[in-house]
Design a protein around this motif. Sequence first.
Motif, short mmCIF file in Angstrom:
data_model
loop_
_atom_site.label_atom_id
_atom_site.label_comp_id
_atom_site.label_asym_id
_atom_site.label_seq_id
_atom_site.Cartn_x
_atom_site.Cartn_y
_atom_site.Cartn_z
N VAL A 51 -20.58 6.99 1.41
CA VAL A 51 -19.94 5.81 0.81
C VAL A 51 -19.04 6.19 -0.36
O VAL A 51 -17.89 5.74 -0.47
N ASP A 52 -19.54 7.04 -1.25
CA ASP A 52 -18.77 7.40 -2.44
C ASP A 52 -17.47 8.11 -2.05
O ASP A 52 -16.42 7.87 -2.64
N LYS A 53 -17.55 8.99 -1.03
CA LYS A 53 -16.36 9.69 -0.58
C LYS A 53 -15.33 8.73 -0.01
O LYS A 53 -14.14 8.85 -0.24
N VAL A 54 -15.80 7.74 0.78
CA VAL A 54 -14.89 6.78 1.40
C VAL A 54 -14.19 5.96 0.34
O VAL A 54 -12.96 5.80 0.35
N GLU A 55 -14.94 5.43 -0.61
CA GLU A 55 -14.35 4.59 -1.65
C GLU A 55 -13.35 5.36 -2.50
O GLU A 55 -12.24 4.88 -2.77
N SER A 56 -13.73 6.55 -2.93
CA SER A 56 -12.83 7.34 -3.78
C SER A 56 -11.59 7.80 -3.00
O SER A 56 -10.48 7.81 -3.53
N ALA A 57 -11.79 8.15 -1.71
CA ALA A 57 -10.65 8.61 -0.90
C ALA A 57 -9.66 7.47 -0.66
O ALA A 57 -8.45 7.65 -0.74
N LEU A 58 -10.18 6.28 -0.34
CA LEU A 58 -9.30 5.12 -0.12
C LEU A 58 -8.60 4.73 -1.41
O LEU A 58 -7.44 4.31 -1.39
N ASN A 59 -9.29 4.86 -2.52
CA ASN A 59 -8.68 4.58 -3.82
C ASN A 59 -7.54 5.53 -4.10
O ASN A 59 -6.44 5.13 -4.53
N ALA A 60 -7.79 6.83 -3.88
CA ALA A 60 -6.75 7.84 -4.10
C ALA A 60 -5.56 7.62 -3.17
O ALA A 60 -4.39 7.72 -3.58
N ALA A 61 -5.84 7.29 -1.90
CA ALA A 61 -4.77 7.04 -0.93
C ALA A 61 -3.95 5.83 -1.35
O ALA A 61 -2.72 5.83 -1.23
N SER A 62 -4.62 4.80 -1.84
CA SER A 62 -3.92 3.60 -2.29
C SER A 62 -3.01 3.92 -3.47
O SER A 62 -1.88 3.42 -3.54
N PHE A 63 -3.50 4.76 -4.38
CA PHE A 63 -2.69 5.13 -5.55
C PHE A 63 -1.44 5.90 -5.13
O PHE A 63 -0.34 5.63 -5.61
N VAL A 64 -1.63 6.87 -4.23
CA VAL A 64 -0.48 7.64 -3.71
C VAL A 64 0.50 6.71 -3.02
O VAL A 64 1.72 6.81 -3.18
N LEU A 65 -0.03 5.78 -2.24
CA LEU A 65 0.81 4.84 -1.50
C LEU A 65 1.59 3.93 -2.45
O LEU A 65 2.75 3.60 -2.20
N ILE A 66 0.96 3.52 -3.56
CA ILE A 66 1.65 2.70 -4.55
C ILE A 66 2.85 3.44 -5.11
O ILE A 66 3.97 2.91 -5.17
N LEU A 67 2.62 4.69 -5.53
CA LEU A 67 3.71 5.48 -6.11
C LEU A 67 4.85 5.68 -5.12
O LEU A 67 6.02 5.50 -5.44
N PHE A 68 4.47 6.05 -3.89
CA PHE A 68 5.50 6.36 -2.92
C PHE A 68 6.26 5.11 -2.48
O PHE A 68 7.48 5.13 -2.34
N ALA A 69 5.54 4.01 -2.28
CA ALA A 69 6.20 2.76 -1.89
C ALA A 69 7.16 2.29 -2.97
O ALA A 69 8.27 1.83 -2.69
N ALA A 70 6.73 2.44 -4.23
CA ALA A 70 7.59 2.03 -5.34
C ALA A 70 8.87 2.87 -5.39
O ALA A 70 9.98 2.32 -5.48
N VAL A 71 8.72 4.19 -5.32
CA VAL A 71 9.89 5.07 -5.36
C VAL A 71 10.82 4.79 -4.18
O VAL A 71 12.04 4.72 -4.32
N PHE A 72 10.23 4.63 -3.00
CA PHE A 72 11.02 4.38 -1.80
C PHE A 72 11.79 3.07 -1.90
O PHE A 72 12.99 3.00 -1.58
N ILE A 73 11.13 2.01 -2.35
CA ILE A 73 11.79 0.70 -2.46
C ILE A 73 12.90 0.75 -3.50
O ILE A 73 14.00 0.20 -3.30
N PHE A 74 12.65 1.42 -4.64
CA PHE A 74 13.69 1.53 -5.66
C PHE A 74 14.89 2.31 -5.14
O PHE A 74 16.04 1.94 -5.38
N TYR A 75 14.62 3.39 -4.42
CA TYR A 75 15.70 4.22 -3.86
C TYR A 75 16.53 3.41 -2.86
O TYR A 75 17.76 3.42 -2.91
N SER A 76 15.86 2.71 -1.97
CA SER A 76 16.55 1.92 -0.96
C SER A 76 17.34 0.78 -1.59
O SER A 76 18.48 0.50 -1.20
#
Length: 642
Positions: A51-76
């Motif tokens: 459980v701890d691995k799943v929660e922390s991994a999904l949290n980290a993935a969400s954080f990476v996705l936030i950064l990348f989505a933001a940069v991508f949207i600003f660039y576009s």
Amino acid sequence: MTLTDIAKKNIRKNLKDYYLYVNSMIISILIFFTFKSLQYNQNLLDSLGTVDKVESALNAASFVLILFAAVFIFYSNAFFTRKRKKEIGLYALFGMPKERIAVLLFFENLIIGSIALFIGIIGGIFLSKLFTMIILKLMGVKVIVGLSFSLRALIFTSVLFLIITLISSVQSYRLIYRFSLSELFQADRKGERVLFPSVIKSVLGVLLISIGYWLVLDSDATALGLTGGAKILVCVISLIVGTYLFLSTTVLFFLQILKKEKGTYYRGSNLISISQILYRIKSNVVMLTIITILSTFTLFAMSTSYNLYYQTNKISDEQFPVSYVIKGNEETKNEIKNLINSYPQHKVLYELKMEYLSVKADVSKIGRVPEWFQTILISEKTFKNMLDARDIHMDLKLDNNDAIAFYDGNLDVHADPYTNKNVKIIDNGENLKIKAYKSFTLLNQGQYFFPLVVSNDFYSSVEKEIPASTAFLFKIKNQKDSESLSEKIDARMLEKTLSEEPYLYSNFFNGYQKLKETYGLLIFLSGFLGLVFLLATGSMIFFKQLTEANADQDRFVIMTKLGMKPKDLRKSIRLQILLVFLLPLVIAILHSAVLINALSNFIGMSATIPFLTSVCAYVAIYFGYYVLTVQNYLKILQQRRN
């Protein structure tokens, strides 16, 4: 007509230009909302052992996705705003203040963002079940999945992408205020800063990439005297800067050489193609460098996670060589054996009685064994019986105070962390010196004990102070399908062994299942994040090439009037766009191949098949973007000729 009405009209008019941008936003929102839904899905978390691995991994993935989505949207958004500078210039020419133009663009961004958010969340609600089924399948967990909805995920996603939309509107506002009215009408003539080839930069670029490869492939970790994090940091910087210099200088030198080859340069449409390619690369170096690095990271992450998942059986066999390790007496052994015999498909391949001494030891000088680990001593005689059962042949001769240590899961399979280290046995005050290190696991890992093989004489001397304990080792057939049997043995043994101090119990299937859950989660996250990265990088090229298509319309019209055949024109455009797509892809594949090769050598597992599979999947989607870009590019030119 209100600004809202104008914004709606502009969106309908420019819908064909916005559709890929909107689609990419929708996919980003959909996957982010799905990750958050999985993270807040308590039924899913309760069914997993990690459980701890799943929660922390999904949290980290969400954080990476936030950064990348933001940069991508600003660039576009920046590209679309630049593309519409003439339209914005007309608004200003007709007397509309820049403040009202900024509000108009804000309304457009808000409407587009709201549409993408609505579609993405609706799609995420329905696809969350599919994603849950995928992650459970990859993790080897059998659970009935139902449709679920997370209000927390909805609120988090809505607030986040509303903030991103607001920031992108501010970005548009700043772009408007940076340009005068005349600059807005001459927007198509302005591009990124044009670079010129330099011999020094070209040599430096190749040198930096070579240094990066050298640092990666230096298995002794002594290159330039760097180790650990410093080595990784220097390697990453070398590859990034070297890639930028290579694209901005070395590739341009090669094209300049082609221009000097008169027989090639003046053949057919090569004059136009080579000149245009030279211009495209010069004006897109930063974008191509970003895409190269992101593609390298994506291919490396996808290949690594897939390789671990692909090698799960091999890893589990190495880390858990015995089906069951059970502390107990003859009665315990017979009870377990009867349970195993009740499952004909799990025939006992071998059973072995193992006597050992559980001692108090000072392992501080080793530097990698926690003090609270149970140190167990196994005699040379018992060790030979264990090797015979596993069909391992080894010449062995230990002096009185010598010991043998074993592989403990260290990622660097070539490292020897134990030889010549000392262990003090507190019970009798004797010192042991680890004479040899064996690169295989003696007993199952992850059970918090540190096994050492000692000479028969040393074992006998310690046995006078400490009574020996007995454990039984069982190896069964089809142990990867032994869930039912393992659950019954767990129920019988955990209560008994946990009540004893110190206890000793290990189950192959439990370790195998944890590996499947961990690696299944990794491949799920890397696969979907890789898809988002690929969509974003492909879209970046798509947006830039279509922007250049609008700027180059008049040039291509002039070329056709001067006699260039439409067939040759299309061929030239395909070649130009192909090189823009191909350059970052080829370099990224080369970078990631070197990284994967270094990792394979480090962990001792071949990654050829997973790497080639990941590359093929990546190239297939990437090629789709190339075809889409060519089609839309030619469509824009066709509209201008008509």
